[in-house]
Design a protein around this motif. Structure first.
Motif, PDB file in Angstrom:
ATOM      1  N   GLY A   1       0.814  -1.210   0.000  1.00 33.39           N
ATOM      2  CA  GLY A   1       0.000   0.000   0.000  1.00 33.39           C
ATOM      3  C   GLY A   1       0.849   1.261   0.000  1.00 33.39           C
ATOM      4  N   ASN A   2       1.958   1.222   0.749  1.00 31.89           N
ATOM      5  CA  ASN A   2       2.848   2.385   0.790  1.00 31.89           C
ATOM      6  C   ASN A   2       3.498   2.639  -0.564  1.00 31.89           C
TER       7      ASN A   2
ATOM      8  N   LEU B   1       3.669   6.149  -5.289  1.00 30.49           N
ATOM      9  CA  LEU B   1       3.540   6.278  -6.741  1.00 30.49           C
ATOM     10  C   LEU B   1       2.308   7.107  -7.098  1.00 30.49           C
ATOM     11  N   ALA B   2       1.206   6.871  -6.411  1.00 31.18           N
ATOM     12  CA  ALA B   2      -0.025   7.628  -6.680  1.00 31.18           C
ATOM     13  C   ALA B   2       0.188   9.115  -6.428  1.00 31.18           C
ATOM     14  N   ALA B   3       0.873   9.452  -5.353  1.00 29.52           N
ATOM     15  CA  ALA B   3       1.129  10.862  -5.057  1.00 29.52           C
ATOM     16  C   ALA B   3       2.008  11.497  -6.135  1.00 29.52           C
ATOM     17  N   ARG B   4       3.010  10.759  -6.583  1.00 26.01           N
ATOM     18  CA  ARG B   4       3.902  11.286  -7.624  1.00 26.01           C
ATOM     19  C   ARG B   4       3.155  11.467  -8.952  1.00 26.01           C
ATOM     20  N   LEU B   5       2.333  10.486  -9.308  1.00 25.19           N
ATOM     21  CA  LEU B   5       1.571  10.602 -10.554  1.00 25.19           C
ATOM     22  C   LEU B   5       0.533  11.712 -10.478  1.00 25.19           C
TER      23      LEU B   5
ATOM     24  N   LEU C   1       3.985  -7.619  -6.102  1.00 23.23           N
ATOM     25  CA  LEU C   1       3.087  -6.587  -5.587  1.00 23.23           C
ATOM     26  C   LEU C   1       3.444  -5.211  -6.124  1.00 23.23           C
ATOM     27  N   ALA C   2       4.731  -4.940  -6.277  1.00 21.64           N
ATOM     28  CA  ALA C   2       5.145  -3.651  -6.824  1.00 21.64           C
ATOM     29  C   ALA C   2       4.625  -3.487  -8.249  1.00 21.64           C
ATOM     30  N   VAL C   3       4.745  -4.532  -9.046  1.00 24.94           N
ATOM     31  CA  VAL C   3       4.249  -4.469 -10.426  1.00 24.94           C
ATOM     32  C   VAL C   3       2.728  -4.278 -10.431  1.00 24.94           C
ATOM     33  N   LEU C   4       2.035  -5.027  -9.582  1.00 23.44           N
ATOM     34  CA  LEU C   4       0.576  -4.881  -9.506  1.00 23.44           C
ATOM     35  C   LEU C   4       0.183  -3.502  -8.986  1.00 23.44           C
ATOM     36  N   ALA C   5       0.918  -2.964  -8.027  1.00 22.07           N
ATOM     37  CA  ALA C   5       0.630  -1.628  -7.503  1.00 22.07           C
ATOM     38  C   ALA C   5       0.820  -0.578  -8.592  1.00 22.07           C
TER      39      ALA C   5
ATOM     40  N   VAL D   1      -5.924   2.520  -4.268  1.00 21.81           N
ATOM     41  CA  VAL D   1      -4.678   1.753  -4.349  1.00 21.81           C
ATOM     42  C   VAL D   1      -4.384   1.025  -3.041  1.00 21.81           C
ATOM     43  N   THR D   2      -4.523   1.687  -1.920  1.00 22.04           N
ATOM     44  CA  THR D   2      -4.204   1.026  -0.646  1.00 22.04           C
ATOM     45  C   THR D   2      -5.160  -0.126  -0.365  1.00 22.04           C
ATOM     46  N   ASN D   3      -6.432   0.038  -0.660  1.00 21.53           N
ATOM     47  CA  ASN D   3      -7.386  -1.044  -0.412  1.00 21.53           C
ATOM     48  C   ASN D   3      -7.180  -2.220  -1.357  1.00 21.53           C
ATOM     49  N   VAL D   4      -6.966  -1.938  -2.620  1.00 17.55           N
ATOM     50  CA  VAL D   4      -6.746  -3.009  -3.584  1.00 17.55           C
ATOM     51  C   VAL D   4      -5.431  -3.730  -3.265  1.00 17.55           C
ATOM     52  N   CYS D   5      -4.405  -2.964  -2.880  1.00 16.40           N
ATOM     53  CA  CYS D   5      -3.120  -3.590  -2.529  1.00 16.40           C
ATOM     54  C   CYS D   5      -3.220  -4.439  -1.264  1.00 16.40           C
ATOM     55  N   ASP D   6      -4.142  -4.129  -0.363  1.00 15.19           N
ATOM     56  CA  ASP D   6      -4.366  -4.990   0.805  1.00 15.19           C
ATOM     57  C   ASP D   6      -4.789  -6.384   0.355  1.00 15.19           C
ATOM     58  N   VAL D   7      -5.767  -6.430  -0.519  1.00 16.10           N
ATOM     59  CA  VAL D   7      -6.257  -7.723  -1.002  1.00 16.10           C
ATOM     60  C   VAL D   7      -5.187  -8.422  -1.831  1.00 16.10           C
ATOM     61  N   LEU D   8      -4.590  -7.680  -2.758  1.00 19.54           N
ATOM     62  CA  LEU D   8      -3.543  -8.276  -3.581  1.00 19.54           C
ATOM     63  C   LEU D   8      -2.361  -8.734  -2.734  1.00 19.54           C
ATOM     64  N   GLY D   9      -2.054  -7.990  -1.675  1.00 23.12           N
ATOM     65  CA  GLY D   9      -0.953  -8.367  -0.798  1.00 23.12           C
ATOM     66  C   GLY D   9      -1.163  -9.721  -0.168  1.00 23.12           C
ATOM     67  N   VAL D  10      -2.357  -9.976   0.316  1.00 21.88           N
ATOM     68  CA  VAL D  10      -2.671 -11.272   0.917  1.00 21.88           C
ATOM     69  C   VAL D  10      -2.614 -12.375  -0.130  1.00 21.88           C
ATOM     70  N   VAL D  11      -3.226 -12.143  -1.265  1.00 16.79           N
ATOM     71  CA  VAL D  11      -3.286 -13.163  -2.319  1.00 16.79           C
ATOM     72  C   VAL D  11      -1.885 -13.476  -2.863  1.00 16.79           C
ATOM     73  N   VAL D  12      -1.115 -12.447  -3.149  1.00 17.09           N
ATOM     74  CA  VAL D  12       0.224 -12.648  -3.706  1.00 17.09           C
ATOM     75  C   VAL D  12       1.154 -13.296  -2.684  1.00 17.09           C
TER      76      VAL D  12
END
Length: 172
Positions: free
Chosen positions: A44-45, A50-54, A122-126, A152-163
């Motif tokens: 999520g971080n 990345l989201a802030a920079r974009l 996870l970095a690639v997915l984020a 992004v943070t919520n989706v990365c939570d789920v992806l983090g567990v799955v990955v």
């Protein structure tokens, strides 16, 4: 924002359900239990940075959403580089904490490799989630500062567990 928040709440519930299905594995290998919150938080971080920079580049008119955009590519490479640097340290730290608290069932190289593999993916997915969400905010006329980081943070939570558990299934 309310509909988006409802969807994000459902996504977070999905993360808990996925985590519940791996309870036996977590109890068998406690160092992985230590890895779960750190991996989810780091993913999520990375996505948030990345989201802030974009979002800043978007507001400054420097982001074009084209495949040849050097700013987008540079930020993506930096995100992957940061993940490849940080996640092995996270794995070693999780192994160290578990060793200090009562021994481990997995060797250090295995925990580090699980952390590295899951963190890199996870970095690639984020990156993908962040770029798509930023573009969607742009297309729908929404302010990316308000929309992208929560998504992004919520989706990365789920992806983090799955990955993470995908890496565990592959490597353990």
């Amino acid at each position: 924002m309310f509909p988006i928040l409802l969807v994000l709440t459902a996504i977070e519930l999905g993360s808990g359900l996925v985590l519940d299905t791996f309870e036996g594995t977590l109890l068998r290998y406690p160092s992985l239990l230590v890895l779960v919150p750190v991996t989810i938080g780091m993913a999520g971080n990375l996505g948030s940075v990345l989201a802030a920079r974009l979002s800043t580049a978007f507001h400054l008119g420097l982001l074009s959403f084209e495949a040849t955009d050097d700013r987008l590519a540079g930020n993506a490479v930096a995100t992957v580089g940061l993940a490849v640097t940080i996640f092995p340290l996270v794995g070693a730290g999780a192994w160290g904490v578990q060793t200090a608290l009562g021994g481990t069932a997995l060797p250090l190289p295995t925990v580090v490799l699980v952390a590295l593999l899951s963190g890199s993916l996870l970095a690639v997915l984020a990156i993908v989630v962040t770029a798509v969400t930023t573009y969607a905010a742009y297309r729908f006329g929404l302010d990316p500062d308000d929309v992208v980081i929560p998504v992004v943070t919520n989706v990365c939570d789920v992806l983090g567990v799955v990955v993470l558990f995908g890496a565990v299934r592959l490597l353990v």
